[in-house]
Write a protein that holds these residues in place. Structure first.
Motif, PDB file in Angstrom:
ATOM      1  N   ALA A  37       1.024   4.133  -2.867  1.00  0.00           N
ATOM      2  CA  ALA A  37       0.770   5.534  -2.528  1.00  0.00           C
ATOM      3  C   ALA A  37       1.970   6.434  -2.829  1.00  0.00           C
ATOM      4  O   ALA A  37       1.879   7.652  -2.705  1.00  0.00           O
ATOM      5  CB  ALA A  37       0.389   5.651  -1.052  1.00  0.00           C
TER       6      ALA A  37
ATOM      7  N   GLN B 234       0.832  -1.211   0.000  1.00  0.00           N
ATOM      8  CA  GLN B 234       0.000   0.000   0.000  1.00  0.00           C
ATOM      9  C   GLN B 234       0.867   1.262   0.000  1.00  0.00           C
ATOM     10  O   GLN B 234       0.553   2.240  -0.688  1.00  0.00           O
ATOM     11  CB  GLN B 234      -0.941  -0.004   1.198  1.00  0.00           C
ATOM     12  CG  GLN B 234      -2.010  -1.071   1.105  1.00  0.00           C
ATOM     13  CD  GLN B 234      -2.794  -1.243   2.411  1.00  0.00           C
ATOM     14  OE1 GLN B 234      -2.383  -0.768   3.465  1.00  0.00           O
ATOM     15  NE2 GLN B 234      -3.919  -1.942   2.318  1.00  0.00           N
TER      16      GLN B 234
ATOM     17  N   ASP C 231       6.144   9.251   5.201  1.00  0.00           N
ATOM     18  CA  ASP C 231       5.350  10.226   4.459  1.00  0.00           C
ATOM     19  C   ASP C 231       5.867  11.592   4.862  1.00  0.00           C
ATOM     20  O   ASP C 231       5.497  12.116   5.916  1.00  0.00           O
ATOM     21  CB  ASP C 231       3.863  10.070   4.791  1.00  0.00           C
ATOM     22  CG  ASP C 231       2.992  11.012   3.973  1.00  0.00           C
ATOM     23  OD1 ASP C 231       3.496  11.605   2.994  1.00  0.00           O
ATOM     24  OD2 ASP C 231       1.808  11.153   4.313  1.00  0.00           O
TER      25      ASP C 231
END
Length: 102
Positions: free
Chosen positions: A38, A34, A58
């Motif tokens: 992303a 995932q 992130d």
């Protein structure tokens, strides 16, 4: 246990790189796929050229981190976080379930 930090671009080959590290952790194996989808940065801790931990980032936030079971209790997670923060040049924001090492 001296580790080296590598930042990996989000790509399907990263799944192969960390397959052994995450083989006993299907939830984080799915989380890795995932994170790649992303476009998050993927960081690896390597010992003697072999991955022993993986993390998804992130920006300045650590999304999650996993240390291979055979290397837990040896300071790998603490050293990995320290190297990640050195690489970022600032402390990382940690998920609520994580605590900062002493």
């Amino acid at each position: 246990m001296p580790i080296q930090l590598q930042i990996h671009a989000a790509s399907d080959s990263v799944n192969d790189t960390f397959a052994k590290t995450l083989r006993d952790d299907p939830d984080h194996a799915r989380a890795l796929r995932q994170a790649i989808a992303a476009g998050h940065a993927i960081a690896g801790a390597h010992f003697n050229g072999q991955p022993v931990a993986v993390a998804a980032l992130d920006g300045e936030a650590l999304l999650w981190m996993v240390v291979h079971p055979s290397t837990r209790g040896r300071g790998v997670g603490k050293d990995f976080l320290r190297l990640l923060e050195q690489h970022q040049g600032a402390p990382l924001s940690l998920p609520p379930e994580c605590r900062r090492p002493d």
